[in-house]
Design a protein around this motif. Structure first.
Motif, PDB file in Angstrom:
ATOM      1  N   MET B 157       0.945  -1.499   0.345  1.00 14.83           N
ATOM      2  CA  MET B 157       0.409  -0.044   0.159  1.00 14.83           C
ATOM      3  C   MET B 157       0.613   1.190   0.240  1.00 14.83           C
ATOM      4  O   MET B 157       0.754   2.525  -0.409  1.00 14.83           O
ATOM      5  N   GLN B 158       2.018   1.015   0.561  1.00 12.24           N
ATOM      6  CA  GLN B 158       3.568   2.452   0.857  1.00 12.24           C
ATOM      7  C   GLN B 158       3.476   2.716  -0.977  1.00 12.24           C
ATOM      8  O   GLN B 158       3.447   3.704  -1.362  1.00 12.24           O
ATOM      9  N   THR B 159       3.157   1.378  -1.133  1.00 14.30           N
ATOM     10  CA  THR B 159       4.234   1.893  -2.933  1.00 14.30           C
ATOM     11  C   THR B 159       3.918   1.930  -3.447  1.00 14.30           C
ATOM     12  O   THR B 159       3.973   3.237  -4.251  1.00 14.30           O
ATOM     13  N   ALA B 160       1.967   1.966  -3.627  1.00 15.67           N
ATOM     14  CA  ALA B 160       1.187   2.534  -4.208  1.00 15.67           C
ATOM     15  C   ALA B 160       0.722   3.794  -3.673  1.00 15.67           C
ATOM     16  O   ALA B 160       0.330   4.217  -4.883  1.00 15.67           O
ATOM     17  N   LEU B 161       0.999   3.893  -2.619  1.00 18.20           N
ATOM     18  CA  LEU B 161       0.229   5.583  -2.941  1.00 18.20           C
ATOM     19  C   LEU B 161       1.989   6.399  -3.099  1.00 18.20           C
ATOM     20  O   LEU B 161       1.270   7.213  -3.941  1.00 18.20           O
ATOM     21  N   ASP B 162       2.748   5.977  -3.192  1.00 22.85           N
ATOM     22  CA  ASP B 162       4.356   6.677  -3.495  1.00 22.85           C
ATOM     23  C   ASP B 162       3.596   6.957  -5.004  1.00 22.85           C
ATOM     24  O   ASP B 162       4.547   7.929  -5.573  1.00 22.85           O
ATOM     25  N   LEU B 163       3.749   5.521  -5.679  1.00 25.53           N
ATOM     26  CA  LEU B 163       3.350   5.741  -7.540  1.00 25.53           C
ATOM     27  C   LEU B 163       2.787   6.724  -7.481  1.00 25.53           C
ATOM     28  O   LEU B 163       2.497   7.163  -9.009  1.00 25.53           O
ATOM     29  N   LEU B 164       0.859   6.796  -7.171  1.00 23.05           N
ATOM     30  CA  LEU B 164       0.024   7.079  -6.424  1.00 23.05           C
ATOM     31  C   LEU B 164      -0.381   8.601  -6.892  1.00 23.05           C
ATOM     32  O   LEU B 164      -0.316   9.621  -7.640  1.00 23.05           O
ATOM     33  N   TRP B 165       0.868   9.344  -5.947  1.00 21.34           N
ATOM     34  CA  TRP B 165       0.595   9.690  -5.253  1.00 21.34           C
ATOM     35  C   TRP B 165       0.985  11.136  -6.256  1.00 21.34           C
ATOM     36  O   TRP B 165       0.230  12.454  -6.423  1.00 21.34           O
ATOM     37  N   PRO B 166       2.187  11.216  -7.708  1.00 18.95           N
ATOM     38  CA  PRO B 166       2.220  12.563  -8.414  1.00 18.95           C
ATOM     39  C   PRO B 166       1.260  12.837  -9.333  1.00 18.95           C
ATOM     40  O   PRO B 166       1.483  13.618 -10.187  1.00 18.95           O
ATOM     41  N   TYR B 167      -0.129  11.883  -9.221  1.00 22.63           N
ATOM     42  CA  TYR B 167      -0.880  12.207 -10.263  1.00 22.63           C
ATOM     43  C   TYR B 167      -2.691  12.515  -9.611  1.00 22.63           C
ATOM     44  O   TYR B 167      -2.898  13.369 -10.123  1.00 22.63           O
ATOM     45  N   VAL B 168      -2.382  12.993  -8.120  1.00 24.53           N
ATOM     46  CA  VAL B 168      -3.310  13.279  -7.811  1.00 24.53           C
ATOM     47  C   VAL B 168      -3.679  15.548  -7.877  1.00 24.53           C
ATOM     48  O   VAL B 168      -5.015  15.425  -7.762  1.00 24.53           O
ATOM     49  N   GLY B 169      -2.457  15.331  -8.254  1.00 23.34           N
ATOM     50  CA  GLY B 169      -2.662  17.427  -8.647  1.00 23.34           C
ATOM     51  C   GLY B 169      -3.480  17.688  -9.662  1.00 23.34           C
ATOM     52  O   GLY B 169      -4.039  18.588  -9.376  1.00 23.34           O
ATOM     53  N   GLU B 170      -3.555  16.543 -10.288  1.00 20.70           N
ATOM     54  CA  GLU B 170      -4.349  17.366 -11.585  1.00 20.70           C
ATOM     55  C   GLU B 170      -5.506  17.049 -11.641  1.00 20.70           C
ATOM     56  O   GLU B 170      -6.053  17.356 -12.021  1.00 20.70           O
ATOM     57  N   MET B 171      -6.267  16.384 -10.491  1.00 24.43           N
ATOM     58  CA  MET B 171      -7.372  16.374 -10.367  1.00 24.43           C
ATOM     59  C   MET B 171      -8.139  17.801  -9.216  1.00 24.43           C
ATOM     60  O   MET B 171      -9.458  18.208  -9.828  1.00 24.43           O
ATOM     61  N   PHE B 172      -7.267  18.672  -9.212  1.00 21.50           N
ATOM     62  CA  PHE B 172      -7.254  19.794  -8.287  1.00 21.50           C
ATOM     63  C   PHE B 172      -6.974  21.342  -9.422  1.00 21.50           C
ATOM     64  O   PHE B 172      -6.723  22.281  -9.143  1.00 21.50           O
ATOM     65  N   GLU B 173      -6.762  20.741 -10.729  1.00 26.13           N
ATOM     66  CA  GLU B 173      -5.955  21.862 -11.925  1.00 26.13           C
ATOM     67  C   GLU B 173      -7.646  22.642 -11.926  1.00 26.13           C
ATOM     68  O   GLU B 173      -8.414  21.472 -12.108  1.00 26.13           O
ATOM     69  N   SER B 174      -6.986  23.636 -13.026  1.00 28.74           N
ATOM     70  CA  SER B 174      -8.074  24.524 -12.728  1.00 28.74           C
ATOM     71  C   SER B 174      -7.757  25.262 -14.540  1.00 28.74           C
ATOM     72  O   SER B 174      -6.503  25.951 -14.966  1.00 28.74           O
ATOM     73  N   ASP B 175      -8.435  25.558 -15.155  1.00 35.22           N
ATOM     74  CA  ASP B 175      -8.026  26.304 -16.690  1.00 35.22           C
ATOM     75  C   ASP B 175      -9.325  26.976 -16.778  1.00 35.22           C
ATOM     76  O   ASP B 175     -10.312  27.036 -15.908  1.00 35.22           O
TER      77      ASP B 175
END
Ligand code: ZN
Lengths: 152, 251
Positions: B157-175
């Protein structure tokens, strides 16, 4: 002659839910409205879950049942709002579910008791059961697994 | 038609479509039967939500396309889902961590969309938020059980979190699309959802005894269509195979 809407509601109450045939589509609370629009009978149906695969079968069953009664101008309308809730399950439907071995929804968030032996010693196995609307529970007294109709 | 509204609906519908397809890949081979059923039911909810979002998108576009056309006849560059959701499933832990990180966002997003000034958006969201709520209950519960589980499950689960964390920021992006939708009261500004999301996610991850990565670098490009990962194209070859091999097939 156009049958009145009470008669049509009674006819629809004979259309079984395709997945849980002991209750009708009216018991399930998914028939939201039955109105005559001129010579066209409009029936508003709401889906239980967005992805419920029974939705198209339910529409087909409703239409088939009404045609069998001699109605020809039928319009089925999908109504999303307000979203379906298990509060709309009829008391008759809840009693039939229980007799069939499915614990009816309860606001407490879990079954009141085992539908087979009435023991209150029950535990959740999984939030999802055999269909999207049911969770999988187990009785600790009679040891039988059973479905619980989730409250949403 | 409103180009911004169409774009927003694609973003909503492509998120649920791509995640729904990914989750459905577990059907018949999940670790245990209960999980198999739970994953298949989650996928079903997401695909059902997709039909509503893309169905409305097709109406807004007004070019005679259907929800199916949008799902099955667009290629990679026309998809507007966030990158995190097109990532391959990897193991069950990675699948559930991705589900949790998205569910927490999805529920907050849908709760806000249920207040939309656009009645169609509001009614679809009011329906979908009920499903997102129990998706989140389940994924959070699973993340805690596995994170605070055995040494092996914790490490995965820690490995999964480390892999996925760089992808969470896109959810909060605005244009500009988000700015227009927010100005019209149709959709919330994604950035405004971040605080509530962080609170939910950090609580659950701490209960799961997992360490939240410090780095806030974010991979982006999926929701604007600028660039997808190489994984989406491979996924579409499976998902769209029938419609590509037999155009206009009916049965
Ligand atoms: Zn029992």
């Amino acid at each position: 002659m156009k049958p009145d809407t009470d008669t049509i509601w009674a006819w629809l109450d004979e259309v079984p839910d395709p997945e849980i045939p002991v209750i009708s589509v009216v018991d399930l609370g998914i028939i939201r409205d039955v109105v005559w629009d001129g010579d066209v009978l409009e029936v508003a149906i709401t889906p239980t879950y967005s992805g419920c695969p029974a939705t198209s079968i339910i529409n087909l069953d409703v239409e088939t049942a009404l045609r069998a009664r001699g109605l020809e101008n039928i319009r089925l309308k999908r109504q999303l709002s307000p979203p379906w809730t298990t509060d709309w399950l009829s008391a008759k439907g809840a009693a039939r579910l229980e007799a069939y071995g499915i614990a009816p929804p309860s606001p407490a968030g879990g079954p009141k008791h085992c539908p087979r032996c009435q023991s209150a010693a029950v535990e959740k196995v999984s939030q999802f059961g055999s269909t999207p609307c049911k969770a999988h529970w187990r009785c600790l007294s009679c040891l039988e697994p059973f479905d619980y109709f989730k409250c949403i | 038609m409103s180009a911004a509204l169409f774009e927003m609906l694609l973003r909503l519908g492509d998120n649920t479509l791509v995640l729904g397809h990914r989750v459905s890949e577990w059907c018949g081979k999940a670790p245990v039967l209960e999980e198999d059923i739970a994953l298949a039911n989650t996928a079903l909810d997401l695909i059902g939500q997709t039909q509503m979002w893309l169905g409305y998108a097709a109406e807004v576009e007004g070019k005679g396309r259907s929800a199916d056309d949008l799902a099955m006849r667009r290629d990679v560059w026309d998809f507007r889902n966030i990158l995190m959701l097109e990532r391959p499933n990897l193991d069950f832990g990675h699948t559930m961590m991705r589900q949790f990180l998205f569910d927490a966002f999805h529920r907050a997003q849908l709760a806000a969309l249920a207040q939309s000034s656009n009645p169609r958006v509001a009614e679809i969201a009011a329906k979908a938020v009920k499903e997102a709520t129990y998706h989140l209950d389940r994924s959070a519960e699973t993340v805690v059980a596995l994170g605070d589980g055995t040494e092996v499950s914790h490490a995965k689960m820690q490995t999964a979190l480390d892999l996925l964390w760089p992808y969470v920021g896109e959810m909060f992006e605005s244009d500009d699309v988000d700015a227009q939708m927010a100005a019209e009261g149709i959709a919330p500004d994604p950035d405004g959802l971040r605080a509530a999301w962080e609170a939910t996610v950090r609580d659950t991850l701490s209960e799961a005894t997992l360490t939240v990565p410090q780095d806030n670098f974010a991979h982006k490009g999926g929701r604007t269509g600028a660039r997808h990962t190489e994984h989406l194209g491979h996924m579409l070859t499976q998902m769209q195979w029938l419609q590509r091999a037999y155009p206009d097939a009916t049965w």
